[in-house]
Design an enzyme around this catalytic site. Structure first.
Site, PDB file in Angstrom:
ATOM      1  N   TYR A  28       0.901  -1.449  -0.328  1.00  0.00           N
ATOM      2  CA  TYR A  28       0.050   0.127   0.060  1.00  0.00           C
ATOM      3  C   TYR A  28       1.460   1.341   0.085  1.00  0.00           C
ATOM      4  O   TYR A  28       2.217   1.394  -0.074  1.00  0.00           O
ATOM      5  CB  TYR A  28      -1.011  -0.638   1.318  1.00  0.00           C
ATOM      6  CG  TYR A  28      -0.783   0.335   2.559  1.00  0.00           C
ATOM      7  CD1 TYR A  28       0.580   0.049   3.460  1.00  0.00           C
ATOM      8  CD2 TYR A  28      -0.623   2.043   2.598  1.00  0.00           C
ATOM      9  CE1 TYR A  28       1.193   0.061   4.239  1.00  0.00           C
ATOM     10  CE2 TYR A  28       0.027   2.038   4.304  1.00  0.00           C
ATOM     11  CZ  TYR A  28       0.626   1.728   5.144  1.00  0.00           C
ATOM     12  OH  TYR A  28       1.539   1.727   5.779  1.00  0.00           O
ATOM     13  N   ARG A  47       8.313   3.932  -4.533  1.00  0.00           N
ATOM     14  CA  ARG A  47       8.574   3.182  -3.573  1.00  0.00           C
ATOM     15  C   ARG A  47       7.496   1.657  -3.986  1.00  0.00           C
ATOM     16  O   ARG A  47       7.610   1.020  -3.621  1.00  0.00           O
ATOM     17  CB  ARG A  47       8.103   3.866  -2.085  1.00  0.00           C
ATOM     18  CG  ARG A  47       8.500   2.946  -1.258  1.00  0.00           C
ATOM     19  CD  ARG A  47       7.888   3.778   0.293  1.00  0.00           C
ATOM     20  NE  ARG A  47       7.252   4.092   0.249  1.00  0.00           N
ATOM     21  CZ  ARG A  47       7.033   4.754   1.079  1.00  0.00           C
ATOM     22  NH1 ARG A  47       7.721   5.202   2.417  1.00  0.00           N
ATOM     23  NH2 ARG A  47       5.365   5.734   1.790  1.00  0.00           N
ATOM     24  N   ARG A  94      -8.316 -20.127  -0.568  1.00  0.00           N
ATOM     25  CA  ARG A  94      -7.711 -19.514   0.095  1.00  0.00           C
ATOM     26  C   ARG A  94      -6.230 -20.910   0.303  1.00  0.00           C
ATOM     27  O   ARG A  94      -6.231 -22.352   1.193  1.00  0.00           O
ATOM     28  CB  ARG A  94      -8.249 -19.545   1.534  1.00  0.00           C
ATOM     29  CG  ARG A  94      -6.934 -18.833   2.582  1.00  0.00           C
ATOM     30  CD  ARG A  94      -7.872 -18.968   4.071  1.00  0.00           C
ATOM     31  NE  ARG A  94      -6.882 -18.402   4.811  1.00  0.00           N
ATOM     32  CZ  ARG A  94      -5.829 -19.281   6.147  1.00  0.00           C
ATOM     33  NH1 ARG A  94      -5.924 -20.472   5.572  1.00  0.00           N
ATOM     34  NH2 ARG A  94      -5.322 -18.619   6.363  1.00  0.00           N
ATOM     35  N   HIS A  96      -2.607 -21.085   1.024  1.00  0.00           N
ATOM     36  CA  HIS A  96      -1.267 -19.520   1.469  1.00  0.00           C
ATOM     37  C   HIS A  96      -0.024 -20.154   0.991  1.00  0.00           C
ATOM     38  O   HIS A  96       0.370 -18.149  -0.519  1.00  0.00           O
ATOM     39  CB  HIS A  96       0.607 -20.357   2.553  1.00  0.00           C
ATOM     40  CG  HIS A  96      -0.777 -20.081   3.986  1.00  0.00           C
ATOM     41  ND1 HIS A  96      -1.569 -21.660   4.720  1.00  0.00           N
ATOM     42  CD2 HIS A  96      -0.309 -19.656   5.277  1.00  0.00           C
ATOM     43  CE1 HIS A  96      -1.926 -20.373   5.529  1.00  0.00           C
ATOM     44  NE2 HIS A  96      -1.497 -20.594   6.165  1.00  0.00           N
ATOM     45  N   LYS A 141       6.056  -2.067   2.140  1.00  0.00           N
ATOM     46  CA  LYS A 141       5.119  -1.634   2.807  1.00  0.00           C
ATOM     47  C   LYS A 141       3.761  -2.535   2.351  1.00  0.00           C
ATOM     48  O   LYS A 141       3.491  -2.599   1.928  1.00  0.00           O
ATOM     49  CB  LYS A 141       5.181  -0.261   2.285  1.00  0.00           C
ATOM     50  CG  LYS A 141       4.021   1.572   2.738  1.00  0.00           C
ATOM     51  CD  LYS A 141       4.710   2.496   2.214  1.00  0.00           C
ATOM     52  CE  LYS A 141       3.219   3.432   2.927  1.00  0.00           C
ATOM     53  NZ  LYS A 141       3.342   3.419   4.631  1.00  0.00           N
ATOM     54  N   GLU A 173      11.999   2.722  14.177  1.00  0.00           N
ATOM     55  CA  GLU A 173      11.700   3.838  14.485  1.00  0.00           C
ATOM     56  C   GLU A 173       9.935   3.991  14.487  1.00  0.00           C
ATOM     57  O   GLU A 173      10.128   3.704  15.841  1.00  0.00           O
ATOM     58  CB  GLU A 173      11.390   3.685  12.458  1.00  0.00           C
ATOM     59  CG  GLU A 173      10.243   2.731  12.017  1.00  0.00           C
ATOM     60  CD  GLU A 173       9.973   2.083  10.347  1.00  0.00           C
ATOM     61  OE1 GLU A 173       9.856   3.402  10.290  1.00  0.00           O
ATOM     62  OE2 GLU A 173      10.034   1.312  10.495  1.00  0.00           O
ATOM     63  N   LEU A 197      10.355   1.184   7.446  1.00  0.00           N
ATOM     64  CA  LEU A 197       9.882   1.997   5.867  1.00  0.00           C
ATOM     65  C   LEU A 197      11.123   2.872   4.896  1.00  0.00           C
ATOM     66  O   LEU A 197      11.477   4.344   6.685  1.00  0.00           O
ATOM     67  CB  LEU A 197       8.671   1.999   5.966  1.00  0.00           C
ATOM     68  CG  LEU A 197       8.385   2.483   5.000  1.00  0.00           C
ATOM     69  CD1 LEU A 197       8.550   1.028   4.066  1.00  0.00           C
ATOM     70  CD2 LEU A 197       6.898   3.540   5.170  1.00  0.00           C
TER      71      LEU A 197
HETATM   72  N1  PDD Z   1       2.818   5.191   6.962  1.00  0.00           N
HETATM   73  N2  PDD Z   1       7.420   4.170   9.002  1.00  0.00           N
HETATM   74  C1  PDD Z   1       6.538   3.229   8.886  1.00  0.00           C
HETATM   75  C2  PDD Z   1       6.367   1.920   9.087  1.00  0.00           C
HETATM   76  C3  PDD Z   1       5.474   4.037   8.211  1.00  0.00           C
HETATM   77  O1  PDD Z   1       4.005   3.088   8.328  1.00  0.00           O
HETATM   78  C4  PDD Z   1       5.324   5.384   8.050  1.00  0.00           C
HETATM   79  C5  PDD Z   1       3.934   5.704   6.946  1.00  0.00           C
HETATM   80  C6  PDD Z   1       6.359   6.445   7.674  1.00  0.00           C
HETATM   81  C7  PDD Z   1       7.140   7.631   6.747  1.00  0.00           C
HETATM   82  O2  PDD Z   1       6.572   7.048   5.535  1.00  0.00           O
HETATM   83  P1  PDD Z   1       6.016   8.027   4.402  1.00  0.00           P
HETATM   84  O3  PDD Z   1       6.853   9.651   4.950  1.00  0.00           O
HETATM   85  O4  PDD Z   1       6.635   7.295   2.967  1.00  0.00           O
HETATM   86  O5  PDD Z   1       5.013   8.016   4.976  1.00  0.00           O
HETATM   87  C8  PDD Z   1       7.651   5.066   8.276  1.00  0.00           C
HETATM   88  C9  PDD Z   1       1.512   5.517   6.307  1.00  0.00           C
HETATM   89  C10 PDD Z   1       1.408   7.400   6.465  1.00  0.00           C
HETATM   90  C11 PDD Z   1       0.048   4.778   7.321  1.00  0.00           C
HETATM   91  O6  PDD Z   1       0.393   3.853   7.208  1.00  0.00           O
HETATM   92  O7  PDD Z   1      -0.459   6.031   7.105  1.00  0.00           O
END
Ligand code: PDD
Length: 272
Positions: A28, A47, A94, A96, A141, A173, A197
């Site tokens: 996503y 990305r 379904r 895996h 992501k 993070e 991420l």
């Molecule tokens: N999340 N780290 C994680 C685990 C994140 O889920 C996100 C963003 C970021 C920051 O990434 P970016 O600057 O590209 O938004 C870092 C989004 C906003 C979400 O899951 O809603």
């Protein structure tokens, strides 16, 4: 909403055997929209493409998707908010393992209006610390966000904006944002490896710092270094840059948004 290549009314379109729904088998993006324009859309699309490659998900042409997302923003008359989009490995019985190669992926996207109601960027916020229990491919992501959900909930239950994650001593993070610290005029943030991420906002901040002649070290730092920092801030799409004034019971610096953080908040705002 966007459902594959059609803009249509939002309705219940997800198959119960969609692999995104059953396995979190998909990827996503969340893209900020300001003044009716998606911010850093190319970077988000790049990305997404990388995430797809890393989970061996074969998706269609990104160029077309980009145009479709822009169409969606204008169809919804979105001035300020976000686009949420995800691509799952499709709907299939379904099991895996991956479904048959001809199973079409399912792409959905919608927008959400979000106007700033509080000036958290100017006022700052608090965070809590919690162990990072995620898998070892946090650079992708993916839709698998349960550990992030659990961590964020812990933050909210403590009246905090974010949960800052650490693997043992090392700060990685936060549950939905990246973390920067400032010590003696230098910024530090976890390197963009498999433990975090690589945020689009994070990358932009690093670029902005170059232009501002601020040194950024993409290197790991410990929980003690975080608590002892002069300034701490988090970054993410739409949240942008938020000063963190307190982590658990520890006040950061003098408990006010720091000068370097304020400078970065201003610079980031000038992008839109
Ligand atoms: N999340 N780290 C994680 C685990 C994140 O889920 C996100 C963003 C970021 C920051 O990434 P970016 O600057 O590209 O938004 C870092 C989004 C906003 C979400 O899951 O809603």
């Amino acid at each position: 909403m966007l459902f594959n290549d059609r803009i249509m009314d939002r309705e219940n379109v997800v198959d119960i055997e969609d692999r995104g729904y059953q396995f979190g088998d998909g990827i996503y993006e969340v893209i900020g929209v300001y003044d009716g324009k998606p911010l850093m859309l190319d970077e988000h699309m790049e990305r997404l493409e990388r995430s797809a490659k890393e989970i061996k998900l074969n998706m269609g042409l990104i160029d077309d998707l980009k145009t479709k997302l822009e169409e969606l923003v204008s169809a919804n008359n979105l001035e300020e908010g976000i686009i949420y989009m995800q691509v799952s490995r499709g709907a299939a019985a379904r099991w895996h393992e991956f479904p048959k190669a001809d199973t079409p992926t399912v792409t959905v996207a919608y927008t959400r209006a979000e106007n700033r109601t509080n000036n958290v960027e100017d006022q700052g916020a608090t965070a809590v610390l919690t162990e990072d229990i995620r898998w070892l491919r946090c650079d992708i992501k993916t839709l698998n966000l349960l550990p992030n959900v659990m961590a964020k909930q812990e933050a909210v239950e403590h009246g905090a904006i974010e949960a800052i994650l650490h693997r043992g001593e090392i700060v990685t993070e936060a549950s939905a944002s990246n973390v920067f610290i400032v010590k003696d005029g230098t910024l530090y943030t976890h390197p963009a490896d498999n433990y975090i991420l690589n945020g689009i906002t994070r990358r932009k901040i690093i670029q902005l710092c170059e232009a501002l002649n601020l040194k950024v070290n993409e290197q790991t730092y410990t929980v003690d270094e975080l608590l002892d920092a002069d300034e701490v801030f988090i970054s993410a799409t739409k949240l942008d840059v938020v000063p963190i004034l307190k982590v658990d019971d520890h006040t950061i610096g003098n408990g006010e948004p720091g000068e370097i953080t304020k400078q970065i908040v201003q610079e980031f705002r000038s992008l839109y």
